[in-house]
Design an enzyme around this catalytic site. Structure first.
Site, PDB file in Angstrom:
ATOM      1  N   HIS A  83     -49.722  -2.750   0.334  1.00 23.18           N
ATOM      2  CA  HIS A  83     -49.406  -2.221   1.846  1.00 23.18           C
ATOM      3  C   HIS A  83     -49.076  -0.981   1.929  1.00 23.18           C
ATOM      4  O   HIS A  83     -49.521  -0.144   2.815  1.00 23.18           O
ATOM      5  CB  HIS A  83     -48.476  -3.415   2.268  1.00 23.18           C
ATOM      6  CG  HIS A  83     -47.978  -2.842   3.524  1.00 23.18           C
ATOM      7  ND1 HIS A  83     -48.481  -3.013   4.818  1.00 23.18           N
ATOM      8  CD2 HIS A  83     -46.665  -2.479   3.931  1.00 23.18           C
ATOM      9  CE1 HIS A  83     -47.833  -2.432   5.678  1.00 23.18           C
ATOM     10  NE2 HIS A  83     -46.621  -2.235   5.185  1.00 23.18           N
ATOM     11  N   ASP A 112     -67.159  24.907  14.074  1.00 22.05           N
ATOM     12  CA  ASP A 112     -67.198  23.762  13.096  1.00 22.05           C
ATOM     13  C   ASP A 112     -66.144  23.958  12.117  1.00 22.05           C
ATOM     14  O   ASP A 112     -65.280  24.951  12.299  1.00 22.05           O
ATOM     15  CB  ASP A 112     -68.501  23.334  12.261  1.00 22.05           C
ATOM     16  CG  ASP A 112     -68.524  22.205  11.787  1.00 22.05           C
ATOM     17  OD1 ASP A 112     -67.659  21.769  11.393  1.00 22.05           O
ATOM     18  OD2 ASP A 112     -69.557  21.286  12.259  1.00 22.05           O
ATOM     19  N   TRP A 148     -44.870   1.014  -3.972  1.00 16.44           N
ATOM     20  CA  TRP A 148     -45.738   2.084  -3.643  1.00 16.44           C
ATOM     21  C   TRP A 148     -45.242   3.327  -4.440  1.00 16.44           C
ATOM     22  O   TRP A 148     -45.798   4.331  -4.724  1.00 16.44           O
ATOM     23  CB  TRP A 148     -45.984   2.406  -2.374  1.00 16.44           C
ATOM     24  CG  TRP A 148     -45.066   3.232  -1.857  1.00 16.44           C
ATOM     25  CD1 TRP A 148     -43.739   2.919  -1.388  1.00 16.44           C
ATOM     26  CD2 TRP A 148     -45.035   4.733  -1.370  1.00 16.44           C
ATOM     27  NE1 TRP A 148     -43.108   4.000  -0.996  1.00 16.44           N
ATOM     28  CE2 TRP A 148     -43.610   5.142  -0.947  1.00 16.44           C
ATOM     29  CE3 TRP A 148     -46.013   5.694  -1.620  1.00 16.44           C
ATOM     30  CZ2 TRP A 148     -43.608   6.470  -0.654  1.00 16.44           C
ATOM     31  CZ3 TRP A 148     -45.897   7.010  -1.211  1.00 16.44           C
ATOM     32  CH2 TRP A 148     -44.725   7.406  -0.590  1.00 16.44           C
ATOM     33  N   SER A 175     -59.321  14.476  -2.100  1.00 17.48           N
ATOM     34  CA  SER A 175     -60.000  14.390  -0.634  1.00 17.48           C
ATOM     35  C   SER A 175     -58.772  15.423   0.230  1.00 17.48           C
ATOM     36  O   SER A 175     -59.285  15.968   0.915  1.00 17.48           O
ATOM     37  CB  SER A 175     -59.793  13.173  -0.366  1.00 17.48           C
ATOM     38  OG  SER A 175     -59.931  12.917   1.151  1.00 17.48           O
ATOM     39  N   SER A 176     -57.467  14.979  -0.076  1.00 18.45           N
ATOM     40  CA  SER A 176     -56.500  15.737   0.732  1.00 18.45           C
ATOM     41  C   SER A 176     -56.498  17.215   0.520  1.00 18.45           C
ATOM     42  O   SER A 176     -56.491  18.198   1.442  1.00 18.45           O
ATOM     43  CB  SER A 176     -55.035  15.239   0.406  1.00 18.45           C
ATOM     44  OG  SER A 176     -54.987  13.838   0.927  1.00 18.45           O
ATOM     45  N   HIS A 259     -41.125  13.328  -0.947  1.00 17.87           N
ATOM     46  CA  HIS A 259     -40.383  13.843   0.327  1.00 17.87           C
ATOM     47  C   HIS A 259     -41.229  14.635   1.133  1.00 17.87           C
ATOM     48  O   HIS A 259     -41.226  14.253   2.561  1.00 17.87           O
ATOM     49  CB  HIS A 259     -39.155  14.217   0.255  1.00 17.87           C
ATOM     50  CG  HIS A 259     -38.195  14.312   1.461  1.00 17.87           C
ATOM     51  ND1 HIS A 259     -37.737  13.198   1.870  1.00 17.87           N
ATOM     52  CD2 HIS A 259     -38.179  14.788   2.415  1.00 17.87           C
ATOM     53  CE1 HIS A 259     -37.471  13.284   3.098  1.00 17.87           C
ATOM     54  NE2 HIS A 259     -37.527  14.541   3.687  1.00 17.87           N
ATOM     55  N   GLU A 261     -44.463  14.300   1.381  1.00 16.27           N
ATOM     56  CA  GLU A 261     -45.143  13.634   2.001  1.00 16.27           C
ATOM     57  C   GLU A 261     -44.704  13.088   3.474  1.00 16.27           C
ATOM     58  O   GLU A 261     -45.426  12.717   4.213  1.00 16.27           O
ATOM     59  CB  GLU A 261     -45.537  12.459   0.875  1.00 16.27           C
ATOM     60  CG  GLU A 261     -46.370  11.228   1.297  1.00 16.27           C
ATOM     61  CD  GLU A 261     -47.875  11.579   1.692  1.00 16.27           C
ATOM     62  OE1 GLU A 261     -48.249  12.652   1.121  1.00 16.27           O
ATOM     63  OE2 GLU A 261     -48.417  10.643   2.172  1.00 16.27           O
ATOM     64  N   TYR A 263     -43.239  14.331   5.409  1.00 15.71           N
ATOM     65  CA  TYR A 263     -43.312  15.276   6.531  1.00 15.71           C
ATOM     66  C   TYR A 263     -44.918  15.578   6.873  1.00 15.71           C
ATOM     67  O   TYR A 263     -45.484  15.941   7.794  1.00 15.71           O
ATOM     68  CB  TYR A 263     -42.800  16.713   6.461  1.00 15.71           C
ATOM     69  CG  TYR A 263     -41.401  16.200   6.424  1.00 15.71           C
ATOM     70  CD1 TYR A 263     -40.685  16.137   7.936  1.00 15.71           C
ATOM     71  CD2 TYR A 263     -40.260  15.977   5.502  1.00 15.71           C
ATOM     72  CE1 TYR A 263     -39.206  16.027   8.058  1.00 15.71           C
ATOM     73  CE2 TYR A 263     -38.963  15.590   5.586  1.00 15.71           C
ATOM     74  CZ  TYR A 263     -38.441  15.362   6.889  1.00 15.71           C
ATOM     75  OH  TYR A 263     -37.264  15.054   7.034  1.00 15.71           O
ATOM     76  N   SER A 274     -46.606  16.990  20.717  1.00 20.30           N
ATOM     77  CA  SER A 274     -46.383  18.631  21.599  1.00 20.30           C
ATOM     78  C   SER A 274     -47.780  18.655  22.295  1.00 20.30           C
ATOM     79  O   SER A 274     -47.409  19.751  23.300  1.00 20.30           O
ATOM     80  CB  SER A 274     -46.269  19.598  20.676  1.00 20.30           C
ATOM     81  OG  SER A 274     -45.237  19.122  19.660  1.00 20.30           O
ATOM     82  N   HIS A 308     -32.596  12.788  -2.638  1.00 23.03           N
ATOM     83  CA  HIS A 308     -31.828  11.896  -1.708  1.00 23.03           C
ATOM     84  C   HIS A 308     -32.632  10.524  -1.983  1.00 23.03           C
ATOM     85  O   HIS A 308     -31.709   9.530  -1.242  1.00 23.03           O
ATOM     86  CB  HIS A 308     -31.705  12.366  -0.530  1.00 23.03           C
ATOM     87  CG  HIS A 308     -33.131  12.400   0.436  1.00 23.03           C
ATOM     88  ND1 HIS A 308     -33.030  13.540   1.379  1.00 23.03           N
ATOM     89  CD2 HIS A 308     -33.998  11.639   0.293  1.00 23.03           C
ATOM     90  CE1 HIS A 308     -34.314  13.362   1.972  1.00 23.03           C
ATOM     91  NE2 HIS A 308     -34.743  12.346   1.504  1.00 23.03           N
ATOM     92  N   HIS A 309     -33.605  10.163  -2.597  1.00 22.91           N
ATOM     93  CA  HIS A 309     -34.372   8.930  -2.902  1.00 22.91           C
ATOM     94  C   HIS A 309     -33.521   8.448  -3.990  1.00 22.91           C
ATOM     95  O   HIS A 309     -34.123   7.207  -4.452  1.00 22.91           O
ATOM     96  CB  HIS A 309     -35.571   8.979  -2.883  1.00 22.91           C
ATOM     97  CG  HIS A 309     -36.129   9.726  -1.693  1.00 22.91           C
ATOM     98  ND1 HIS A 309     -36.850   8.619  -0.674  1.00 22.91           N
ATOM     99  CD2 HIS A 309     -36.537  11.004  -1.220  1.00 22.91           C
ATOM    100  CE1 HIS A 309     -37.286   9.545   0.359  1.00 22.91           C
ATOM    101  NE2 HIS A 309     -37.357  10.819   0.202  1.00 22.91           N
ATOM    102  N   THR A 334     -34.930  19.167  13.421  1.00 21.41           N
ATOM    103  CA  THR A 334     -35.628  17.949  13.978  1.00 21.41           C
ATOM    104  C   THR A 334     -34.860  18.080  15.312  1.00 21.41           C
ATOM    105  O   THR A 334     -35.537  17.566  16.048  1.00 21.41           O
ATOM    106  CB  THR A 334     -35.368  17.015  12.864  1.00 21.41           C
ATOM    107  OG1 THR A 334     -35.646  17.279  11.431  1.00 21.41           O
ATOM    108  CG2 THR A 334     -36.081  15.574  13.492  1.00 21.41           C
ATOM    109  N   LYS A 337     -36.571  20.251  17.542  1.00 27.75           N
ATOM    110  CA  LYS A 337     -37.870  19.554  18.275  1.00 27.75           C
ATOM    111  C   LYS A 337     -37.615  18.463  19.383  1.00 27.75           C
ATOM    112  O   LYS A 337     -38.322  18.720  20.322  1.00 27.75           O
ATOM    113  CB  LYS A 337     -38.531  19.094  16.968  1.00 27.75           C
ATOM    114  CG  LYS A 337     -39.132  20.003  15.985  1.00 27.75           C
ATOM    115  CD  LYS A 337     -40.237  19.498  15.257  1.00 27.75           C
ATOM    116  CE  LYS A 337     -41.521  19.427  15.746  1.00 27.75           C
ATOM    117  NZ  LYS A 337     -42.204  20.722  15.556  1.00 27.75           N
ATOM    118  N   ARG A 456     -34.560  -5.060  -0.840  1.00 28.93           N
ATOM    119  CA  ARG A 456     -36.098  -4.831  -0.471  1.00 28.93           C
ATOM    120  C   ARG A 456     -36.922  -5.591  -1.510  1.00 28.93           C
ATOM    121  O   ARG A 456     -36.593  -5.897  -2.576  1.00 28.93           O
ATOM    122  CB  ARG A 456     -36.514  -3.541  -0.013  1.00 28.93           C
ATOM    123  CG  ARG A 456     -36.475  -2.647  -1.169  1.00 28.93           C
ATOM    124  CD  ARG A 456     -36.512  -1.270  -0.646  1.00 28.93           C
ATOM    125  NE  ARG A 456     -38.090  -0.665  -0.423  1.00 28.93           N
ATOM    126  CZ  ARG A 456     -38.308   0.609  -0.636  1.00 28.93           C
ATOM    127  NH1 ARG A 456     -37.549   1.339  -0.878  1.00 28.93           N
ATOM    128  NH2 ARG A 456     -39.697   0.728  -0.282  1.00 28.93           N
TER     129      ARG A 456
END
Lengths: 532, 364
Positions: A83, A112, A148, A175-176, A259, A261, A263, A274, A308-309, A334, A337, A456
């Site tokens: 998931h 293009d 994950w 791909s990315s 991390h 990722e 963002y 925006s 921090h993870h 943040t 924004k 979790r």
């Protein structure tokens, strides 16, 4: 290839209204047209969203009440893992790349993307990676039941499903990276005359920054999973203490990717918001320059906060202090924004069509997720909440109410331009309110579960967690079913929507609305527009 | 704990109009702390939450005001300003000060939390798939602690007990008012030792030692769980800490020692299981009873996950009927909840077979 209309190719075509060279399946396999590829990305993302959604419903069905009812614990773990991977890599990221493909050339006045064939390949890698992920469930030993985050040593114990997952991650990374190279080159080299960097729509800016993030971190992830692969099969012991390695090393590498990722997912969402908020406020985006700087600072800071993870892994006190302060610092850009979006609305002339509703839903709930993020940045509090449902609630507020709601806002906003037909406004509003209600029903109560101490990734739980889990499961099924309404709305709009005007939104002001007819022709801006 | 629970339950019931089921409690906040540090962390969380709520109300108050007053449908005409340097600088600077206000108490708390020096006693905790091993370094007591909830309750074949999934065969017993240092490691994969009411969570990393500490204020039973995904039984390896008076603790230690003294007469001590995984299979004696005591009894003695208990003739009869070779094969390759070789790949086939024979002999 007829879709390449750059300067080198010249203007060999007189007929500017012509469409795809092939029809049927061959059109989609061979296409190099940014609009076709954008469409492919978006449909792929939605398909994976449904696949990952079904997995979420398996999880919530199992957690509906205490005891094991629906799946075995090992299958439950595979569901949580896939998931997560499918939603992050298969649904949200491709969805925003889809937006980038459709919108960036139109917004900067380019014909293009810079590398149309590579663009085709970037997309067509994805279905294979997605298939590997789904197939991993059906090989002997089942899929990877490790979360994950793929932490070793557990990931070393898994069967061949883990290897398929690793290869899928490799392919997704390729791909990315190709997609990002394409986006950066397009934005830097193919802007119409007069479209200076600081005149670009905010959405284009956010993607320019995101693409750099992707190029920086996808190779790091590829390295991490390759080390897992060699640990699994070639006895390299990168993550095995008995061989001189360290299991926590993987977490450092993973989160150095992980991390940014977060963002990579959030920043294009900021871009969509925006565009949408000024359009429905009939007022230009407040503090454009500070928005650009805030986004860039968030991107830079995202490289400096990874541990921090990992507050509970036993990193030194000094590291905990540094990562706590650095993480809290992210609240500043943040906050800028959020203030800018609200200042954009201030003294505007607001109307609340579906895209605006989703944008406001985003603003409200993403900020809530930001606040729980601030709570989690505080080390002593995080030690208590780490790996509990509080964290699950937090990142779903950021990922679902953040990224997904913003993707919905973008779809309702640009769909009329893309297909030339309007969606049903009443049904769109229903989709928003149902999603908003059921999302909160699912995830708000998970804060309480986490505070009370429910870990979790467990398939069964103690009785004091029963009521909130039941509420959460009901919410999840409601949320899942609401998304079928979205599918219906889009198909209905495509098949029998009312004809859309060139600019259905009064306040929209970027090039795709002002310089192009609706629906947009297959080829646009073969002659670059001149921006005053 | 009770008052907080009742109050929060009421709040939840009002919020959702939900009728509470008998066992469930809808707690809305962190568990009531049972340590001084826990009270500090609880207070820190409350402080941060209140600051966030105030900002949230102010910011979204502004948003909803704009939504209400600056709507097109009430005829509001859009202004055209799009920047204001003064305002932008102010709202960049102010958050800095708010954050510093949060960082100061957070840092103080963290310094206290990480100070594991001068403990009154030390317990070594080792996480295994899927049980905990406790080693009282000063008092010489050591034991495994595994889930005590019967499989029937998990499979919905029996009504669930009050402490469903949060009950163990051997709880960790600690004296109140003593600083207990917990050193945490793991034998196979990552685990995390988490007791919410004690405000303690520490990842268990195989091959590395980490530490944390707690000092319980009042006697009671405090329940937690493994918090780091560790495989299929991750949700089934709870932690129970029983805090008692110092006299009761001493008495408990004495009881444990006499129990272990009795076990020590057997060829291999239970504690030796720690090193069993690393022992060289070739040099180990093929002694079924010893292997049973080192490895198998962890599940089989407590009949965990449906494991047949030695001596339980009813459970063993249908298995014995399959014949010894089949049982040997199942034990070596794994069956249902049982991992191959009981999860210890370093055992030789013969050692596993001997252990099976030993258990079968008890059931005949």
């Amino acid at each position: 290839m007829e879709a390449v209309h750059d300067h080198a190719h010249g203007h060999g075509h007189d007929d500017h209204a012509h469409g795809p060279e092939y029809s049927g399946i061959k059109r989609w396999v061979t296409t190099t047209n940014h609009k076709d590829i954008g469409t492919l990305y978006l449909w792929f993302a939605f398909t994976m969203f449904l696949v990952g959604g079904v997995m979420a419903l398996v999880i919530r069905a199992e957690l509906f009440q205490p005891g094991l009812q629906v799946v075995r614990p090992e299958v439950f773990n595979q569901m949580t893992t896939l998931h997560g991977l499918i939603m992050v890599f298969g649904a949200i990221m491709p969805a925003f790349v889809g937006f980038a493909n459709w919108q960036i050339p139109m917004m900067i006045g380019a014909p293009d993307m810079a590398f149309p064939r590579m663009n085709n390949w970037s997309f067509w890698l994805l279905p294979f990676a997605g298939a590997l992920l789904v197939l991993s469930l059906f090989v002997p030993g089942g899929g990877a039941g490790v979360g994950w985050t793929l932490y070793p040593p557990l990931a070393i114990q898994m069967g061949m499903g883990m290897d398929l997952t690793i290869f899928a991650v490799h392919i997704l990374g390729m791909s990315s990276i190709m997609g990002s190279i394409n986006i950066i080159t397009t934005i830097l080299n193919m802007r119409a005359p007069g479209m200076t960097l600081m005149r670009m729509p905010m959405f284009v800016w956010t993607w320019l920054i995101t693409a750099y993030l992707l190029i920086a971190v996808m190779p790091v992830l590829a390295g991490a999973v390759t080390m897992l692969l060699t640990d699994r099969h070639l006895d390299t012991h990168f993550f095995n203490a008995a061989g001189g390695g360290d299991p926590v090393l993987f977490q450092h590498i993973f989160w150095f990717f992980g991390h940014p990722e977060v963002y990579i997912i959030a920043i294009p969402a900021f871009g969509v918001i925006s565009q949408v908020i000024p359009a429905f406020s009939r007022k230009p985006l407040f503090g454009y320059a500070s928005m650009v700087y805030a986004t860039a600072s968030i991107a830079v800071l995202s490289f400096l906060v990874w541990a921090h993870h990992m507050y509970t892994t036993g990193i030194p006190l000094q590291a905990q202090l540094y990562f706590m302060f650095a993480t809290m610092l992210i609240a500043v850009p943040t906050g800028v924004k959020v203030f800018n979006w609200i200042a954009t609305m201030w003294k505007g002339s607001l109307s609340f069509e579906t895209p605006m509703l989703f944008a406001l839903g985003f603003l409200f709930l993403f900020t809530l997720g930001g606040f729980t993020g601030l709570v989690l940045a505080i080390v002593p509090v995080d030690v208590q909440l780490h790996d509990t449902y509080y964290v699950v609630a937090h990142f779903h507020y950021v990922m679902v109410a953040g990224a997904l709601f913003s993707a919905f806002a973008g779809i309702y906003f640009w769909l009329p331009k893309w297909i030339g037909k309007m969606y049903n406004e009443t049904l769109g509003k229903w989709h928003f309110w149902l999603s908003f209600f059921f999302f909160n029903l699912t995830f708000f109560v998970q804060h309480f579960l986490g505070l009370a101490g429910m870990p979790r990734r467990i398939p069964d739980y103690a009785l004091q967690f029963a009521d909130f889990n039941k509420i959460s499961s009901i919410g999840a099924f409601g949320f899942g079913l609401s998304q079928l309404l979205f599918l219906y709305i889009v198909i209905k709009a495509i098949t029998s929507g009312e004809k859309a005007p060139q600019k259905p939104w009064e306040g929209a002001d970027s090039l795709e609305w002002t310089a192009l007819p609706t629906p947009v022709p297959y080829h646009t801006f073969e002659t670059p527009p001149v921006i005053r | 704990m009770k008052i907080g629970t009742v109050r929060s339950s009421l709040g939840a019931a009002l919020l959702f109009g939900w009728v509470q089921s008998v066992h469930a409690e809808m707690a809305l906040n962190l568990q009531t702390p049972q340590t001084a540090l826990g009270h500090t962390i609880y207070g820190l969380h409350t402080l941060i939450l209140i600051i966030c709520l105030i900002i949230f109300v102010l910011v979204f108050g502004a948003m909803f005001y704009a939504i209400w007053k600056h709507r097109k449908s009430v005829g509001h005409k859009a202004a055209h300003f799009h920047e204001n340097t003064t305002v932008e600088i102010i709202w960049t600077i102010i958050p800095f000060f708010i954050l510093i206000g949060m960082a100061v108490p957070a840092t103080k708390t963290l310094l206290a939390e990480r100070d594991t020096s001068v403990p009154d006693m030390t317990i070594k905790v080792t996480g295994y798939q899927w049980k905990w091993h406790y080693d009282y370094l000063q008092d010489g007591v050591s034991f495994y602690s595994t889930l005590a909830t019967p499989r029937d309750q998990i499979e919905n074949l029996a009504p669930k007990g009050e402490n469903y999934l949060l009950e163990v065969d051997n709880p960790v017993v600690v004296p109140i008012g003593k600083k207990v240092r917990v050193i945490v490691t793991a034998g196979d994969v990552l685990h995390a030792w988490f007791v919410p009411a004690l405000y303690v969570k520490q990842d268990a990393v195989p091959g590395f030692i980490r530490d944390t500490w707690f000092k319980v204020e009042s006697p009671g039973v405090y329940r937690g769980q493994c918090a780091e995904l560790c495989g299929k039984e991750h949700g089934f390896m709870p932690i129970v800490v029983k805090a008692v008076s110092e006299e009761d603790y001493k008495q408990w230690v004495a009881e444990q020692k006499s129990k272990q003294g009795a076990t020590a007469a057997a060829p291999v001590q239970v504690a030796a299981a720690d090193t069993a995984a690393k022992s060289d299979a070739a040099s180990a004696k093929v002694d079924g009873k010893a292997t049973y005591q080192q490895i198998c009894q962890v599940c089989h003695a407590a009949a965990l996950m449906g494991a047949p208990k030695p001596g339980d003739k009813a459970a063993w009869a249908p298995r014995i009927a399959q014949g010894l070779p089949t049982l040997h094969e199942h034990a070596n390759k794994g069956i249902r909840s049982m991992p191959a070789k009981g999860g210890n790949p370093s055992l030789s086939d013969d050692q596993v077979n001997a252990a099976v024979d030993y258990m079968v002999s008890l059931a005949k």
